[in-house]
Write an enzyme that holds these catalytic residues in place. Structure first.
Site, short mmCIF file in Angstrom:
data_model
loop_
_atom_site.label_atom_id
_atom_site.label_comp_id
_atom_site.label_asym_id
_atom_site.label_seq_id
_atom_site.Cartn_x
_atom_site.Cartn_y
_atom_site.Cartn_z
N ARG A 32 50.13 133.81 -1.04
CA ARG A 32 51.06 132.78 -0.55
C ARG A 32 50.24 131.66 0.07
NH1 ARG A 32 50.12 133.78 4.73
NH2 ARG A 32 49.95 135.93 5.41
N LYS B 173 46.19 147.42 0.29
CA LYS B 173 44.77 147.11 0.49
C LYS B 173 43.85 148.02 -0.31
CE LYS B 173 44.94 144.92 5.07
NZ LYS B 173 46.37 144.70 5.13
N GLY C 294 48.56 141.56 10.18
CA GLY C 294 48.76 141.16 11.57
C GLY C 294 48.12 142.08 12.58
#
Length: 647
Positions: free
Chosen positions: A296, A116, A164
């Site tokens: 993705r 990140k 997540g």
């Protein structure tokens, strides 16, 4: 175009890819672990290869086994789905080295977006707005605390390798920073093997809006936005497209920023650029910041397909096969509105804990798209994500689409495992959500009401009683005269720990009067459906494996209790005598140190207006008596313990 591809995944995404491949005339190879030998994706594929034991690290995360399976079956390319190896650049390198095509971005593009902090630095260079924060390499706690003070509280600590919601902590006061930092670093180290963090300004009323992008390695375009603000613990629950309240100016600004991000790394294939948006003053072109890029396909991609009419998996295959982008940006348009709800096997009341179980009944409504990897009779495995399905609806307006979502969730039927279906139904009917007043804190603010388990009415119990007794067939009218009084039958049922005895009087013609919990209802199943007290209702009853499921507005599951099995339950030979059902302890006949023989009565439990004798399952000495006469106990509660036997 490819002749054969291997899908390096399982569950609903593997089935989703197979659907498009089949429509394109492309053969498919599935891979499976021991736990998935009879899974839906295995049955759907043209071929299937076993790759190992149930743990993902020994099967679905074993890139060498997956590549070997592709080579052995003659597959030309590998589709990673999402999760598992989909964003692993080393796997992409290995696939390419084996002479195969990876259906997705290059390893370099994945690496560029993998961390990140590095991704945000790259995006800032590309002119993409980023949240004010610290993304540096100095991880000294004092330096990080100083950076947080400079940014200004509240701040958000995030693992640089996170996802997540792991390794993420919000901090509102300087004095809480140190403990929050330790907690985030410990969690990040355990989840990702990397405890490095970044610090960002915490947006007070954040919305999570992401842009679907597609690239061919040179050029990129966007397929508009999705709003994923309905989250709990940083996990998406319901997604929609387009975002409510979106203006043309902000859509253009976000779309252009996402395209710049994709083109900056030479992106090929499907990807998502996620933005954090300040909702405190509505949506403005200067009120969004880059959060991360998912290299993705996303779980929520069906809502984009619904509003654009484009099959994103088809585009993935075409780009991977060497084609250019199929259209230009100006060729794309939004039609209507779409919602997707994620249906999980999870116990909402217990904090959304994942659940397992065999799906004894599974039915999805017509008119809604259901992406699923399971069928009735399948087990929800403890090894993998407990998703049952994604329910997607589309309508001409947001209001119409939301009503369609509520109806679709109301008509979805699941039995055999606890699910979040009731929670989703309440969300679909939430007034704030309906008004488009959403942010990532909505669920947390109203969690008590949203997570409350539905309570079955006496009408529900009545329907369950008829199902348990096999009296749920349509009534047959009877004419003539009879001297016989209605036949009365009893059935014991249990729901959520509450046990009830129902008395059913069957009248001539099959109609019945059901006495349950102090109420009496006239219940009949006519040719046109159920009636209760003369009022037609839309309900279905499913009886499987000593359980009754009643689907009427919500879904309710009732266990059928066999009173004759009570004694057998306590005679299991164990040293523990447990309550077979909730009830009142009427009597206890033994104390610690007493010698008992197999079959001796140890206690009496009153449940559903009946008395049940609890007996010793073997000879032994009473070690403990855990209850007293007059105690109210739950099903499964230990009442009396016998001393261990000498061996």
């Amino acid at each position: 175009m490819f002749h054969k591809i291997l899908i390096a995944n399982r569950g609903e995404i593997a089935c989703r890819v197979i659907d498009t491949a089949r429509a394109m005339g492309v053969r498919t190879v599935a891979v499976y672990s021991d736990a998935d030998a009879t899974a839906r994706h295995v049955a759907m594929a043209d071929e299937a290869v076993h790759i190992g034991p149930p743990p993902a690290r020994e099967s679905y995360l074993c890139g060498d086994k997956i590549i070997a399976a592709a080579l052995a079956t003659g597959a030309e390319a590998i589709h990673p789905g999402y999760g598992f190896l989909s964003e692993n650049p080393d796997f992409v390198d290995a696939v390419t080295a084996a002479g195969l095509v990876f259906i997705g971005p290059s390893a370099a593009a994945i690496r560029a977006m993998g961390l990140k902090d590095a991704a945000k630095a790259l995006m800032a260079t590309a002119g993409v707005p980023v949240v004010p924060g610290y993304h540096g390499a100095d991880q000294d706690p004092a330096h990080l605390a100083q950076a947080a003070t400079a940014i200004g509280y509240p701040v958000l600590i995030k693992a640089v390798a996170g996802g997540g919601g792991k390794g993420m902590r919000s901090v509102h006061r300087a004095e809480d920073f140190a403990s929050a930092l330790r907690s985030a670093q410990d969690e990040a180290a355990g989840a990702f093997g990397n405890d490095a963090v970044l610090i960002e300004k915490l947006i007070d009323r954040p919305r999570h809006i992401e842009v679907q992008i597609f690239g061919d390695g040179t050029r990129a375009l966007h397929l508009f936005e999705r709003d994923c603000s309905l989250q709990r613990r940083h996990q998406k629950v319901i997604e929609e497209a387009p975002a409510p309240g979106m203006t043309p100016q902000m859509r253009a600004a976000m779309g252009q920023a996402a395209v710049r991000a994709a083109e900056a790394i030479g992106y090929a294939g499907a990807g998502t650029v996620e933005f954090i948006v300040d909702a405190s003053r509505g949506l403005h072109p200067d009120g969004f910041w880059f959060m991360e890029m998912n290299t993705r396909l996303q779980v929520e991609h069906p809502v984009t397909e619904a509003i654009t009419g484009i099959d994103l998996v088809e585009w993935q295959l075409r780009i991977a096969a060497g084609e250019r982008l199929p259209c230009a940006q100006e060729d794309l348009a939004i039609t209507g509105h779409a919602f997707e709800a994620r249906l999980y096997a999870e116990d909402v009341a217990a904090g959304f804990l994942p659940a397992t179980g065999r799906l004894t009944h599974l039915q999805f409504p017509e008119g809604a798209r259901a992406d699923t990897g399971v069928r009735a009779g399948d087990e929800i495995s403890p090894w993998y994500d407990p998703m049952i399905a994604k329910i997607t609806v589309h309508g001409p307006t947001r209001a119409v689409a939301l009503r369609k979502l509520a109806c679709a969730l109301g008509e979805t039927q699941v039995a055999g495992s606890v699910t979040n279906l009731s929670f989703l139904r309440k969300l679909a009917g939430h007034a704030g959500f309906a008004a488009g007043d959403v942010d990532t804190g909505l669920i947390a603010r109203d969690l008590d009401a949203l997570a409350a388990a539905p309570v079955p009415s006496t009408q529900m119990w009545s329907l369950a009683a008829l199902g348990a007794l096999g009296l749920d067939a349509p009534a047959v009218p009877v004419t003539g005269f009879t001297l016989w009084a209605p036949l009365k039958r009893q059935v014991a049922l249990c729901h959520a720990g509450e046990a009830v005895m129902a008395v059913v009087a069957v009248n001539p013609g099959g109609a019945a009067h059901v006495a349950v919990a102090g109420a009496v209802h006239a219940v009949a199943r006519m040719a046109t459906g159920w009636q209760i007290d003369g009022v037609p209702i839309k309900a279905e009853i499913v009886v499987k494996d000593a359980a009754v499921s009643v689907f009427w507005d919500d879904g309710y599951s009732f266990d059928i209790i066999d009173p004759l099995a009570v004694a057998a339950t306590s005679r299991a030979g164990s040293g523990q005598i447990a309550a077979p059902m909730p009830g009142l302890v009427k009597a206890v006949f033994v104390g610690p140190g007493d010698a008992v023989m197999k079959g001796d009565r140890l206690a009496v439990l009153e449940a559903m207006k009946m008395e049940h004798a609890l007996v010793a399952g073997r000879d032994g000495i009473v070690a403990e008596v855990l209850v007293a006469t007059g105690a109210q106990v739950e099903a499964g509660a230990a009442l009396i313990i016998l001393a261990e036997e000498d061996r």
